[in-house]
Design a protein around this motif. Structure first.
Motif, short mmCIF file in Angstrom:
data_model
loop_
_atom_site.label_atom_id
_atom_site.label_comp_id
_atom_site.label_asym_id
_atom_site.label_seq_id
_atom_site.Cartn_x
_atom_site.Cartn_y
_atom_site.Cartn_z
N THR A 83 -26.37 -21.08 9.79
CA THR A 83 -25.83 -19.46 8.68
C THR A 83 -27.05 -19.10 8.26
O THR A 83 -27.70 -18.03 7.66
N ARG A 101 -23.00 -13.70 11.92
CA ARG A 101 -22.81 -12.82 10.36
C ARG A 101 -21.83 -12.05 9.64
O ARG A 101 -22.02 -10.97 8.69
N LEU A 130 -26.27 -15.52 7.52
CA LEU A 130 -26.22 -15.58 6.03
C LEU A 130 -27.25 -15.43 5.38
O LEU A 130 -27.37 -14.88 3.77
N ALA A 174 -20.36 -12.29 3.81
CA ALA A 174 -20.66 -13.63 4.18
C ALA A 174 -19.45 -14.28 3.45
O ALA A 174 -18.74 -15.08 4.37
#
Length: 317
Positions: free
Chosen positions: A24, A281, A27, A39
């Motif tokens: 992540t 992403r 993100l 997201a």
């Protein structure tokens, strides 16, 4: 998503770790900002692909990645995720509320404060895995306070498994040899272009039953798109490495296999590897990576890649 190209070795983990997970850092805004809508769409695509494992850290966007998981996982339909996060670094916000700085803190108080903050951002009472994050240069601090602290957190049930996560396999192998480690995360050091983890870390983990999670299988994007503007291990790609990546892609193309599929599936050739996490992403990246993970790869391609130096021959039996 628990299937895999190969089956893993005996693991000390007290639970089954999904074979494909999402990292992540994107993100949290790694390289470029990701909107809240992007997201949310990324996590919705993960749910659609059956992905339930998410690796995060307080340092990913100064807590933004954790906060987004906390807000968006349930609305995406992921109600029972496997989550790993990290500790050893504390977020120090400025008085005006801006993100401020990130500082190391390997004390028991710092380790606990980091986890408590992560749990608050994630909206959880516990996490599945807690890694000591980038502890390469802090062996004394790890030995004296940090490792005993995470072990107590495991004993208290705040985390189910503990380990180390970093980008260098040598220090990671030293920690596996010294400590009671359930799982390690090695990024960028076991890929089609970099076999460093194979020298010591992976054989040791196979012997101890320490589960291995592999990140960075694209080496910061080069093996996803071997173009002149690509990054290699967080830096602009050198010419000779770009040529190697392109040659690897040419061999894959001879077998009508996407380079990304070989890159994602390569780590599973070693039995110590339990899971691969891939940074995503966007929904499109999730869908593409899930398809690459499932793409059938003929044995002949692995043999051809071994002949060209991209796959260690002994991994093929």
């Amino acid at each position: 998503m628990n299937g895999s190209p190969t089956s893993g070795a005996r693991s000390r983990l007290p639970f089954a770790l999904p074979r494909l997970g999402i990292g992540t850092a994107p993100l949290g805004g790694l390289f470029r900002e990701v909107t809240e809508r992007e997201a949310a769409a990324t996590l919705e695509a993960a749910a659609g692909a059956g992905i339930t494992y998410f690796d995060t850290a307080p340092r990913y966007g100064h807590g933004q990645a954790e906060e987004r998981l906390g807000r968006l996982l349930a609305p995406a339909g992921i109600t029972d995720p496997v989550i790993s996060t990290k500790t050893g670094w504390l977020l120090r916000p400025e008085p005006d509320g801006s993100p401020g700085t990130v500082v190391t803190d390997w004390t028991e108080r710092g380790i606990r404060a980091s986890l408590e903050s992560s749990l608050a951002r994630l909206g959880r009472s516990s996490v599945d895995i807690l890694y000591l994050h980038d502890a390469d240069e802090y062996p004394e601090e790890v030995r004296r306070t940090a490792y005993p602290a995470v072990r107590r957190l495991r004993d208290e049930g705040l985390v189910r498994a503990i380990g180390f996560g970093m980008n260098h396999s040598g220090p990671l192998a030293s920690y596996v040899a010294e400590f009671d480690v359930d799982v390690v995360l090695i990024a960028g050091r076991f890929s089609l272009l970099d076999h460093d983890a194979l020298e010591t870390l992976l054989p040791l983990c196979a012997k101890t039953g320490t589960a291995v999670v592999v990140g960075g299988v694209f080496n910061t994007g080069l093996l996803a798109d071997p173009s002149p503007g690509a990054m290699f291990n967080y830096r602009p790609v050198p010419g000779e490495m770009l040529a190697r990546a392109r040659r690897c892609g040419e061999i894959c193309a001879e077998f009508e296999v996407p380079l990304a599929a070989a890159a994602i599936q390569f780590p599973f050739l070693h039995a110590a590897v339990s899971s691969v996490v891939v940074g995503c992403r966007s929904a499109a990246e999730v869908t593409a990576n899930a398809a690459a993970y499932r793409f059938p790869i003929p044995d002949g391609l692995w043999r051809r890649l071994a002949e060209a130096g991209f796959v260690p021959p002994h991994l093929l039996g």
